[in-house]
Enzyme design. Structure first.
Site, PDB file in Angstrom:
ATOM      1  N   ASP A  82      36.962 -25.124  -4.851  1.00  0.00           N
ATOM      2  CA  ASP A  82      36.043 -25.771  -5.787  1.00  0.00           C
ATOM      3  C   ASP A  82      35.853 -27.251  -5.491  1.00  0.00           C
ATOM      4  O   ASP A  82      34.731 -27.766  -5.554  1.00  0.00           O
ATOM      5  CB  ASP A  82      36.566 -25.598  -7.217  1.00  0.00           C
ATOM      6  CG  ASP A  82      36.497 -24.153  -7.690  1.00  0.00           C
ATOM      7  OD1 ASP A  82      35.806 -23.347  -7.039  1.00  0.00           O
ATOM      8  OD2 ASP A  82      37.147 -23.841  -8.702  1.00  0.00           O
ATOM      9  N   ASP A 118      18.964 -28.199   0.970  1.00  0.00           N
ATOM     10  CA  ASP A 118      19.711 -27.025   1.405  1.00  0.00           C
ATOM     11  C   ASP A 118      20.905 -26.801   0.478  1.00  0.00           C
ATOM     12  O   ASP A 118      21.808 -27.640   0.413  1.00  0.00           O
ATOM     13  CB  ASP A 118      20.181 -27.274   2.844  1.00  0.00           C
ATOM     14  CG  ASP A 118      20.812 -26.067   3.491  1.00  0.00           C
ATOM     15  OD1 ASP A 118      20.679 -24.952   2.958  1.00  0.00           O
ATOM     16  OD2 ASP A 118      21.427 -26.247   4.565  1.00  0.00           O
ATOM     17  N   LYS A 146      16.396 -24.528  -0.372  1.00  0.00           N
ATOM     18  CA  LYS A 146      16.620 -23.427   0.557  1.00  0.00           C
ATOM     19  C   LYS A 146      17.930 -22.743   0.236  1.00  0.00           C
ATOM     20  O   LYS A 146      18.933 -23.412  -0.036  1.00  0.00           O
ATOM     21  CB  LYS A 146      16.646 -23.928   2.002  1.00  0.00           C
ATOM     22  CG  LYS A 146      16.977 -22.840   3.033  1.00  0.00           C
ATOM     23  CD  LYS A 146      16.951 -23.386   4.444  1.00  0.00           C
ATOM     24  CE  LYS A 146      18.199 -24.125   4.838  1.00  0.00           C
ATOM     25  NZ  LYS A 146      19.355 -23.219   5.123  1.00  0.00           N
ATOM     26  N   GLU A 148      20.589 -19.815   1.806  1.00  0.00           N
ATOM     27  CA  GLU A 148      20.991 -18.901   2.867  1.00  0.00           C
ATOM     28  C   GLU A 148      21.297 -17.542   2.258  1.00  0.00           C
ATOM     29  O   GLU A 148      22.087 -17.436   1.312  1.00  0.00           O
ATOM     30  CB  GLU A 148      22.216 -19.433   3.607  1.00  0.00           C
ATOM     31  CG  GLU A 148      21.942 -20.642   4.471  1.00  0.00           C
ATOM     32  CD  GLU A 148      23.127 -21.032   5.335  1.00  0.00           C
ATOM     33  OE1 GLU A 148      24.032 -20.185   5.528  1.00  0.00           O
ATOM     34  OE2 GLU A 148      23.153 -22.181   5.826  1.00  0.00           O
ATOM     35  N   GLU A 212      16.630 -17.903  11.472  1.00  0.00           N
ATOM     36  CA  GLU A 212      17.444 -18.547  12.502  1.00  0.00           C
ATOM     37  C   GLU A 212      18.051 -17.498  13.413  1.00  0.00           C
ATOM     38  O   GLU A 212      18.602 -16.494  12.958  1.00  0.00           O
ATOM     39  CB  GLU A 212      18.557 -19.391  11.875  1.00  0.00           C
ATOM     40  CG  GLU A 212      19.387 -20.125  12.904  1.00  0.00           C
ATOM     41  CD  GLU A 212      20.270 -21.220  12.332  1.00  0.00           C
ATOM     42  OE1 GLU A 212      20.982 -21.880  13.116  1.00  0.00           O
ATOM     43  OE2 GLU A 212      20.248 -21.416  11.105  1.00  0.00           O
TER      44      GLU A 212
END
Length: 324
Positions: A82, A118, A146, A148, A212
């Protein structure tokens, strides 16, 4: 160009419409530039003042978690525990604020790229944490975020953030936060999986994709103009006539570690020289060259593929945005 679909949420996607230029002409390539600090954005702005680059379609600047590797020298973008995850989010939030201020100062409003943030490792452990992180980025000045996507849980995060009205791009293929460096979509079943993930991202409310290390055939299929498709930026995935390209400002200047493939041919310094030589002036000089190579079609190179010509033709002939 942004398209509405019956399942996507147009309120989030429409916010990016003024920035996306790649469908104005088949010769125009939408560019996303990874930059992390204000002085880097100053160098980018100076590069774009070159007479032959005044119309270069740089439509996005992204503050990515690759900052942990480039500027801080970490071996990856994964964050453990964390405390470290909170440090990572706080670090990137501060960079977004810095880049926002410089974008506003260095670019005229009619040429200003949108700012993409990101979401770092740990922020997508639940839809609630993803939405909270996205809110922090928006408050810091981001126009979009963004995420992932490594599994179904991240699609739930895309849906939650997009439903809150934040333009959300999904990152497919190789996801650095998850590791497992490999090319994706280099076989028919892998390509079909990526196509299904792209549809899932769209249906969750995503307004764009970043792919990617996917096969060039997958890149080409996903980036073709389609009434139900999403705009796309590719990384280490070759080129596609209608596809956007992601470039990393750091990679334009700083040489990769030995053995790095498909990186730009423009770097002139090693990482050890960064403190003294990595200046806005050098950044502008090398980015001009990389932008020229990209707009002219000389960069990026097509990656190696395990696909046969027949398999490549089959994948590029598929409609990735239809499940049938």
């Amino acid at each position: 160009m942004t398209v509405d679909t019956t399942t996507a949420r147009p309120t989030a996607a429409a916010a990016l419409t003024p920035y996306l230029h790649r469908y104005d002409s088949p010769a125009q390539l939408g560019l996303k530039i990874n930059a992390y600090r204000g002085y880097e954005v100053e160098g980018l702005a100076e590069a774009l003042r070159a007479p032959d680059l005044l119309d270069a379609p740089v439509e996005c600047v992204m503050v990515g978690d690759s900052y942990f590797m480039t500027h801080l020298g970490r071996t990856g973008t994964a964050l453990t525990g964390d405390a470290e995850q909170e440090w990572g989010l706080g670090t990137l939030t501060g960079l977004v604020t810095e880049v926002r201020e410089t974008l506003d100062a260095a670019f005229p409003a009619d040429r200003r790229p949108f700012l993409l943030a990101d979401l770092p490792d740990g922020t997508t452990r639940s839809p609630a944490t993803a939405r909270a992180a996205a809110d922090r980025f928006v408050a810091a000045g981001a126009d979009a975020v963004k995420i992932e996507v490594a599994g179904e849980g991240e699609f739930d995060c895309v849906e939650a953030v997009a439903a809150a009205g934040v333009p959300t791009l999904a990152h497919l293929g190789y996801t650095p936060q998850s590791g497992g460096l490999a090319r994706h979509g280099d076989a028919l079943d892998g390509a079909l999986t990526l196509f299904a993930q792209a549809r899932r991202a769209r249906d969750a409310g995503g307004c764009g994709l970043i792919v990617e290390m996917v096969s060039e055939a997958v890149n080409q299929a996903l980036s073709r103009p389609h009434p139900a498709g999403l705009p796309l930026y590719s990384v280490f995935s070759g080129r596609a006539r209608w596809g956007g390209q992601s470039l990393n400002l750091w990679d334009a200047v700083v040489r990769p570690v030995p053995g790095g493939r498909y990186f730009p041919p423009t770097p002139v310094i090693d990482a050890a020289e960064v403190p003294e030589r990595y200046t806005p002036e050098l950044i502008a000089h090398r980015m001009r060259e990389l932008l020229r190579l990209s707009v002219a079609g000389w960069f990026p190179l097509s990656p190696r593929t395990a696909l046969t010509p027949r398999e490549t033709a089959e994948i590029t002939g598929i409609d990735p945005w239809s499940a049938s």
